[in-house]
Scaffold this motif. Sequence first.
Motif, PDB file in Angstrom:
ATOM      1  N   VAL A 215       0.827  -1.212   0.000  1.00 50.64           N
ATOM      2  CA  VAL A 215       0.000   0.000   0.000  1.00 50.64           C
ATOM      3  C   VAL A 215       0.859   1.259   0.000  1.00 50.64           C
ATOM      4  O   VAL A 215       0.583   2.227  -0.713  1.00 50.64           O
ATOM      5  CB  VAL A 215      -0.961  -0.012   1.211  1.00 50.64           C
ATOM      6  N   GLY A 216       1.925   1.239   0.809  1.00 48.80           N
ATOM      7  CA  GLY A 216       2.767   2.420   0.907  1.00 48.80           C
ATOM      8  C   GLY A 216       3.414   2.796  -0.416  1.00 48.80           C
ATOM      9  O   GLY A 216       3.382   3.958  -0.836  1.00 48.80           O
ATOM     10  N   MET A 217       4.003   1.822  -1.099  1.00 50.14           N
ATOM     11  CA  MET A 217       4.679   2.088  -2.368  1.00 50.14           C
ATOM     12  C   MET A 217       3.690   2.546  -3.439  1.00 50.14           C
ATOM     13  O   MET A 217       3.964   3.475  -4.201  1.00 50.14           O
ATOM     14  CB  MET A 217       5.425   0.841  -2.832  1.00 50.14           C
ATOM     15  N   ILE A 218       2.544   1.893  -3.490  1.00 47.66           N
ATOM     16  CA  ILE A 218       1.540   2.280  -4.486  1.00 47.66           C
ATOM     17  C   ILE A 218       1.000   3.675  -4.199  1.00 47.66           C
ATOM     18  O   ILE A 218       0.775   4.478  -5.120  1.00 47.66           O
ATOM     19  CB  ILE A 218       0.402   1.235  -4.519  1.00 47.66           C
ATOM     20  N   SER A 219       0.820   4.003  -2.941  1.00 45.17           N
ATOM     21  CA  SER A 219       0.346   5.345  -2.579  1.00 45.17           C
ATOM     22  C   SER A 219       1.371   6.409  -2.952  1.00 45.17           C
ATOM     23  O   SER A 219       1.012   7.483  -3.465  1.00 45.17           O
ATOM     24  CB  SER A 219       0.036   5.413  -1.080  1.00 45.17           C
ATOM     25  N   ILE A 220       2.652   6.114  -2.716  1.00 45.73           N
ATOM     26  CA  ILE A 220       3.701   7.068  -3.101  1.00 45.73           C
ATOM     27  C   ILE A 220       3.696   7.285  -4.612  1.00 45.73           C
ATOM     28  O   ILE A 220       3.832   8.410  -5.105  1.00 45.73           O
ATOM     29  CB  ILE A 220       5.074   6.561  -2.627  1.00 45.73           C
ATOM     30  N   GLY A 221       3.499   6.192  -5.366  1.00 51.12           N
ATOM     31  CA  GLY A 221       3.437   6.318  -6.814  1.00 51.12           C
ATOM     32  C   GLY A 221       2.277   7.170  -7.276  1.00 51.12           C
ATOM     33  O   GLY A 221       2.417   7.999  -8.186  1.00 51.12           O
ATOM     34  N   ALA A 222       1.114   6.993  -6.617  1.00 49.95           N
ATOM     35  CA  ALA A 222      -0.081   7.736  -7.032  1.00 49.95           C
ATOM     36  C   ALA A 222      -0.042   9.189  -6.595  1.00 49.95           C
ATOM     37  O   ALA A 222      -0.508  10.076  -7.320  1.00 49.95           O
ATOM     38  CB  ALA A 222      -1.329   7.052  -6.467  1.00 49.95           C
ATOM     39  N   ILE A 223       0.515   9.455  -5.407  1.00 53.02           N
ATOM     40  CA  ILE A 223       0.476  10.806  -4.861  1.00 53.02           C
ATOM     41  C   ILE A 223       1.695  11.637  -5.289  1.00 53.02           C
ATOM     42  O   ILE A 223       1.583  12.846  -5.503  1.00 53.02           O
ATOM     43  CB  ILE A 223       0.401  10.754  -3.319  1.00 53.02           C
ATOM     44  N   VAL A 224       2.854  10.995  -5.446  1.00 50.47           N
ATOM     45  CA  VAL A 224       4.092  11.730  -5.712  1.00 50.47           C
ATOM     46  C   VAL A 224       4.586  11.529  -7.145  1.00 50.47           C
ATOM     47  O   VAL A 224       4.738  12.488  -7.909  1.00 50.47           O
ATOM     48  CB  VAL A 224       5.194  11.314  -4.704  1.00 50.47           C
TER      49      VAL A 224
END
Length: 392
Positions: A215-224
């Motif tokens: 979840v963390g890596m995917i969220s970083i990809g989507a947000i950043v």
Amino acid sequence: MSTPTTNPLLRAWYDKETRSVIIQIIAAALIISFFAYIINNAVTNLAAIGKDINFGFLWQNASYDINQTLIEYSSTSSHFEAMIVGLINTLLVAVAGIFLATILGFLLGIMRLSSNWLTQKIAYVYIEYIRNVPVLLHILLLYGVILNALPRPKSSYNLNDTFFLNNRGLQMPSPEFESLFWVVAAFLVGGLAFSLWFKRYAKKIQDATGKIYPVGMISIGAIVLLPMAVYFLIGSPIVWDVPALKGFNFKGGIVLRPEFIALWLALSLYTAAFIGEIVRAGIIAISHGQTEAAQALGLSNSFILKLVVIPQALRVIIPPLTSQYLNLAKNSSLALAIGYMDVVATIGGISLNQTGREMECMLIVMAIYLAMSLLISSVMNWYNDRIQLVER
């Protein structure tokens, strides 16, 4: 002579629920009467010296400058605008302080429970020193260090001719948004929405099958990463105003002034010491059997802390943590000691002295701090309710 069963007043008094309501009504009436007496007494005394309660002064020219403003303001602005500037400065240091104090506090709490002797003692010495010295002394000490230890503007610490640190603050580039920036903003908002949805989806899949998504890596990809890619693809729709030394000071960009830096760091470091002990107590409150059970399942120490210990400890941590957030927000009023122009220094200080409206100014300041405290309490109570165990 009437008996308790025939007299309606006595019958109501002997009824437990009715008696409780009557007592509450009497108590409320006494409290209202007390405050009415205080207010009436204040109004009468003000009238005796030729004053009344009037907030019309808010629209008069303030006739003073403010050294840090995030919105347009000049000495010709009104006292109301000065109050808004002070309020924004107060909120800025409170929010930034809560953010930094929370991170440092959780790190200190975990360090206090470390099996490494040196790490544990460093955290212990820090906590005992910081929380046993008044916060005002920390503010004055940091302010003095910044003013005397940092160089003058001409000898600033220079990072790539972009960031400059000196005894007048930290000068940084300021963004100027072009017309296509809304595209980047749209992808950023979309990334945030997707991350929230994906977090819930991943939790549902984990509960059903045990499969864990990153979840963390995917969220970083989507947000950043995705907004950054869009930013460069459409031609970088932001122009940066880089500060430059002109004369004896820097021009352009934005500056974090020494007063803000000293106040922010002092409040954060001070509050973090208390949060560290709260976090330590919350973790200790969790049965060691929970950790042993997680180890028996083969989870690593980081996963045990993240998935087993911290979620349960939060139920113990959140209530006292709320008190520390409130203390930090209220301690920001000490900004007056180093000249940081918060709401106390503006409407509760210079505006009060210029207009002589001490009652009105103090009522405004009290109402602002009351509203700010109630907002923090409401948010933390909402979060506390969300993480509580649900009885089945």
